[in-house]
Design a protein around this motif. Structure first.
Motif, mmCIF file in Angstrom:
data_model
loop_
_atom_site.group_PDB
_atom_site.id
_atom_site.type_symbol
_atom_site.label_atom_id
_atom_site.label_comp_id
_atom_site.label_asym_id
_atom_site.label_seq_id
_atom_site.Cartn_x
_atom_site.Cartn_y
_atom_site.Cartn_z
ATOM 1 N N THR A 169 -4.270 -9.799 2.127
ATOM 2 C CA THR A 169 -3.402 -8.696 1.391
ATOM 3 C C THR A 169 -2.744 -9.321 0.147
ATOM 4 N N VAL A 181 -10.608 1.155 -5.074
ATOM 5 C CA VAL A 181 -9.986 2.167 -4.327
ATOM 6 C C VAL A 181 -10.669 3.446 -4.313
ATOM 7 N N VAL A 240 -7.753 4.336 0.197
ATOM 8 C CA VAL A 240 -8.100 3.175 0.949
ATOM 9 C C VAL A 240 -8.760 2.401 -0.200
ATOM 10 N N THR A 241 -8.601 1.116 0.011
ATOM 11 C CA THR A 241 -8.798 -0.116 -0.870
ATOM 12 C C THR A 241 -9.732 -1.061 -0.116
ATOM 13 N N ASP A 265 -7.464 -3.011 2.515
ATOM 14 C CA ASP A 265 -7.357 -2.203 3.573
ATOM 15 C C ASP A 265 -8.511 -2.580 4.515
ATOM 16 N N GLU A 321 -8.612 2.049 9.606
ATOM 17 C CA GLU A 321 -10.028 2.224 8.547
ATOM 18 C C GLU A 321 -11.286 1.812 9.358
ATOM 19 N N ILE A 367 -2.821 -2.044 6.291
ATOM 20 C CA ILE A 367 -1.584 -1.989 4.846
ATOM 21 C C ILE A 367 -0.931 -0.552 5.205
ATOM 22 N N THR A 395 -0.166 2.027 1.316
ATOM 23 C CA THR A 395 -1.328 1.769 0.413
ATOM 24 C C THR A 395 -1.265 2.203 -0.838
ATOM 25 N N LYS A 396 -0.448 3.502 -0.980
ATOM 26 C CA LYS A 396 -0.136 3.908 -2.457
ATOM 27 C C LYS A 396 0.804 3.048 -3.314
ATOM 28 N N PHE A 447 1.029 -0.199 -2.576
ATOM 29 C CA PHE A 447 -0.121 -1.538 -2.769
ATOM 30 C C PHE A 447 -1.074 -1.234 -4.023
ATOM 31 N N TRP A 451 4.835 -2.691 1.297
ATOM 32 C CA TRP A 451 3.714 -2.537 2.064
ATOM 33 C C TRP A 451 3.729 -3.569 3.181
ATOM 34 N N THR A 497 1.545 -4.960 7.046
ATOM 35 C CA THR A 497 0.309 -5.079 7.855
ATOM 36 C C THR A 497 1.233 -4.676 9.227
#
Length: 289
Positions: free
Chosen positions: A52, A63, A72-73, A76, A100, A116, A119-120, A122, A129, A131
């Motif tokens: 991360t 993204v 989601v990236t 993630d 995910e 993550i 995520t927004k 991030f 953010w 884990t």
């Protein structure tokens, strides 16, 4: 006119002031039946932080929008993959429920992962953010780790072993919820108001907040960790998945707090969450039920 601060002498006896001094708790925890799982979860957090941290702020971050319209990236997915690899190598018989890459049913032991949370944040470059790593054994949450490298902090707990803030067992502070016992002296955090509107409870929520000392929007995992460490007293969200809450529950409860859904049912199973210092829980539920 400014509101009275809970530092005032009238409530000194109930306002909790956290004190942090890092020390080793290995000798105290080594006899816990989930000690090895806790140390594994902390090593998983190390692996996640490497992924991360390297991708946060990356110009080539990819993204996508998921079907539920949340982002989601690539970070993630890469983070969850790294966590699953550690589990497969060290606990091959355990199942995994991740945000995910698949939500497996429990085999008696199940790791619950949010690679993550936030995520927004991030994606937008907001450094709040983390884990989230939880371990469920026979439908009980026994280990929780929340690792937030850009807040330079980590929180963890093990069943019947207490809750801690620090990077590992040898460099941590024991944490505890606050002693605030009146709503008029309490501080609450929310993530948003939109979900409360959809639930039909926004008016109830606003009535509750009108009776508090302070309302802020720290959001996501952080507000629950602030409850656990005694910095605020109440955190709530109307829409959550199991992976959003599983790691949080042991930390809040081992810190002396209470974690239920908005009907008062214990644990992360109700699709929503309310965490308090325990003393305020029933009073908050009177507004939100």
């Amino acid at each position: 006119m400014s509101q009275t601060s809970p530092n005032s002498s009238s409530i000194d006896n109930e306002y909790f002031r956290p004190q942090y001094q890092h020390e080793s708790f290995a000798g105290e925890l080594v006899g816990n039946p989930y000690y090895d799982d806790l140390t594994l979860a902390l090593s998983m957090a190390n692996a996640a932080d490497k992924v991360t941290s390297a991708r946060f702020g990356a110009l080539d971050l990819h993204v996508e929008d998921k079907p539920d319209h949340t982002p989601v990236t690539d970070a993630d997915r890469a983070t969850e993959r790294a966590l699953r690899n550690v589990i497969a190598e060290n606990r091959p018989g355990d199942s995994v429920y991740g945000e995910e890459l698949g939500k497996a049913e429990s085999t008696g032991r199940r790791w619950i992962l949010d690679p993550i949370d936030g995520t927004k944040n991030f994606v937008r470059g907001v450094p709040v953010w983390a884990t989230l790593i939880g371990l469920e054994v026979n439908h009980e949450l026994v280990v929780g780790v929340v690792s937030s490298p850009f807040l330079h902090n980590r929180w963890f707990a093990v069943r019947d072993g207490g809750a801690y803030m620090g990077m590992d067992i040898d460099h941590a502070s024991r944490i505890h919820v606050s002693n605030v016992n009146e709503l008029k002296h309490a501080s609450m955090s929310l993530s948003s108001l939109s979900g409360w509107k959809e639930r039909g409870d926004r008016d109830k929520l606003i009535e509750l907040t009108d009776n508090l000392w302070r309302l802020r929007g720290f959001g996501d995992f952080w507000q629950y960790m602030l409850v656990a460490q005694g910095a605020i007293d109440i955190a709530a969200e109307p829409e959550l998945d199991l992976y959003d809450m599983a790691a949080l529950v042991p930390i809040v409860t081992e810190a002396g707090g209470q974690f239920t859904d908005l009907e008062g049912n214990p644990g992360p199973w109700g699709g929503c969450g309310l965490a308090t210092n325990g003393q305020l829980h029933a009073k908050v539920l009177e507004y939100l039920r």
